[in-house]
Design an enzyme around this catalytic site. Structure first.
Site, PDB file in Angstrom:
ATOM      1  N   CYS A 123       0.747  -0.857  -0.312  1.00 12.86           N
ATOM      2  CA  CYS A 123       0.341   0.019  -0.182  1.00 12.86           C
ATOM      3  C   CYS A 123       1.099   1.165  -0.526  1.00 12.86           C
ATOM      4  CB  CYS A 123      -1.152  -0.230   1.061  1.00 12.86           C
ATOM      5  SG  CYS A 123      -1.798   1.124   1.400  1.00 12.86           S
ATOM      6  N   GLU A 124       0.498   2.027  -0.929  1.00  8.63           N
ATOM      7  CA  GLU A 124       1.721   3.337  -1.474  1.00  8.63           C
ATOM      8  C   GLU A 124       1.531   4.312   0.176  1.00  8.63           C
ATOM      9  OE1 GLU A 124       1.486   6.879  -3.690  1.00  8.63           O
ATOM     10  OE2 GLU A 124       0.728   5.524  -4.763  1.00  8.63           O
TER      11      GLU A 124
END
Length: 563
Positions: A368-369
């Site tokens: 997840c960024e």
């Protein structure tokens, strides 16, 4: 009435043949065994002890077996003895502790057994389980298939094995822990199930969750939807589905329902973005690092970083760098690449800082960024605190105070974010923590915080939350910062180097207090609260007295130095 008893050895086990039994079964045998039975067990165990292999502590096991049999003890503990096999077990035991051995299989189990703790072995299978069994822990083994589960079983822990399928779950089951297996489906849950740990499998669909369930850890599976029953769980229930590819429709539906004024269901944790792990890097460590540098420096940088490729967490650090290059900050923030390159140069020059940073990056195992962005914030903090401890600010007290203020503000924001998470019903806690740092970075002068994040919209953090947080940080900074700074580790490191005499005097003052006042102050505090003689209260009171003393001494020293 038993008229005669014959004992036969069949294979590696013992079978009692009871002749002419009147209304008596094997399970109702009297606890005490006849001398001939005792003699048999001692003979078998003696032979087993003699045939041990180097490293096994069979002599200790033999003594415990003998005492257990002679005293008719209900519990047998053979844990942590490096045993590769077990002999026939005493028939009267109800609890078997065999943790942390090298066992690949088990003998036939005693008929009255209620509890088995067999975790951390090399078991590939389990024998038939007695009908009396209530608790089984066989986690961290190599089990591929479970036997039939007894109806009375209430606690089943078989995490970190090689299970592809589970048998029918017994009706009395209250706790099921099967994380870290190879399951792609799950049988129906019993009505009494309260706790479920199913993380790190390949589950695509869940059965209905019973209303009794209060904790469900379902992270890192292949779930795209959730059963409607998840929303009917109790308000104090906890459900974690982070790391699952929940569909957009599922996410929107859950968010809509859980934010409604009448929602009274559980708190549900999720994660944004692709849930795949980044433990397998796209590039080697050296390649991942050199990608941040200009072409004319890449050859030298690559040579330096090749030497670090076998250090702990090097692979996850490499994967982290790959993901960092794909964040909003890397794409949009001017000078970001140069900032990362300068940071990497500092890591290459300090083994201690590199070790700390590799460990921090290892926690960013999700792709997840925004998780990667939050980890970058933490790495920046690690760098600055390390530099302060190593003397970078020894001659610049003003800069050290500014850094301390930033660390204090971040600490308060973490407290605020933690409280906010508790109020949300459908929450990705990473987004909450990052939202407060990112959205207040400019107003609170947070140099370590990224200036952009991708999923602020799902964080649940409102404009009012941000205003309240800013006001709280400023208020607490005004009232608490100097006390906090006086106890800050990097400040102590500076004082030891630059104010050695004053530091030594402060330490002497602290040790005098410990010798002359500490015990009496702790005793007075316990007496005042009516907890004299309470060991837990004594430890807590001791910690409070120590902190108050250090606060007083180090605050006085700090005021003198900063005057």
């Amino acid at each position: 009435m038993i008229k005669s008893t014959n004992i036969q050895v069949i294979g590696s086990g013992i079978m009692h043949q009871i002749n002419n039994i009147h209304s008596l079964t094997l399970f109702s045998l009297p606890v005490s065994l006849s001398p001939s039975c005792n003699e048999y067990y001692l003979k078998v165990w003696s032979e087993w002890e003699r045939n041990g292999t180097p490293g096994e502590q069979r002599n200790i096991a033999f003594n415990r077996l003998k005492i257990c049999l002679q005293n008719q003890e209900a519990e047998l503990n053979l844990s942590e003895l490096d045993l590769k096999t077990l002999p026939d077990l005493p028939p009267q035991i109800t609890t078997l502790e065999i943790r942390k051995n090298l066992l690949t299989h088990l003998p036939d189990l005693p008929p009255m057994l209620k509890v088995i703790h067999a975790q951390f072995n090399q078991l590939e299978s389990l024998p038939a389980l007695p009908e009396t069994l209530e608790e089984l822990n066989a986690g961290d083994n190599k089990i591929k298939e479970l036997p039939f589960l007894p109806e009375n079983l209430t606690h089943l822990r078989v995490h970190n094995n090689r299970l592809h399928i589970l048998p029918l779950l017994p009706p009395e089951l209250k706790l099921l822990v099967v994380s870290g297996n190879r399951l792609d489906s799950i049988p129906p849950f019993p009505d009494k199930l309260e706790g479920l740990a199913l993380a790190n499998n390949f589950i695509e669909q869940l059965p209905e969750l019973p209303f009794s369930m209060n904790r469900a850890v379902l992270m890192n599976n292949n779930l795209t939807t959730l059963p409607e029953s998840v929303l009917r769980l109790a308000q104090n229930a906890f459900v974690n589905v982070a790391g699952n590819p929940l569909s957009g429709h599922t996410m929107r539906t859950l968010q809509q329902i859980t934010t409604g004024p009448d929602y009274s269901g559980p708190q549900i944790f999720f994660s944004m973005g692709n849930s795949a792990t980044i433990s397998a890097p796209e590039h080697s460590l050296a390649d991942a690092v050199t990608a941040w540098f200009p072409e004319n420096k890449q050859s030298d940088v690559s040579q330096i970083w090749h030497a670090f490729e076998h250090e702990e967490h090097a692979n996850t650090f490499s994967a982290f760098l790959d993901r960092l290059s794909d964040t909003v900050s890397a794409r949009n923030t001017s000078g970001f690449r140069e900032q990362v390159a300068a940071w990497l140069e500092k890591l290459s020059a300090s083994a201690e800082l590199r070790q700390q940073s590799f460990a921090v990056a290892a926690d960013a195992t999700e792709s997840c960024e925004d998780r990667v962005a939050l980890t970058w914030n933490n790495l920046r903090k690690t760098l600055l605190v390390h530099q302060a401890s190593e003397g970078l600010f020894d001659n610049d007290t003003g800069a050290l105070l500014s850094l301390g203020r930033e660390m204090f503000r971040l600490e308060i924001l973490e407290d605020i974010a933690r409280d906010k998470v508790r109020t949300l019903h459908f929450v990705d806690e990473i987004e909450v923590y990052l939202a407060f740092q990112t959205m207040l970075a400019e107003k609170l002068q947070l140099s370590t915080a990224v200036k952009e994040m991708r999923f602020y919209g799902v964080s649940g953090v409102t404009a009012n939350d941000l205003r309240t947080a800013e006001a709280m940080v400023r208020s607490r900074e005004e009232n608490e910062f100097t006390d906090w700074f006086s106890l800050w580790g990097p400040w102590h490191a500076v004082l030891k180097r630059t104010e050695a005499d004053r530091w030594a005097q402060a330490e002497e003052q602290k040790y005098e207090m410990l010798e002359n006042e500490y015990s009496q102050r702790v005793a007075d505090r316990l007496k005042a609260s009516g907890l004299s003689g309470d060991a837990d209260a004594e430890r807590e009171a001791g910690a409070q007295v120590m902190r108050e003393t250090e606060q007083q001494i180090y605050r006085q020293l700090t005021d003198e130095v900063l005057a």
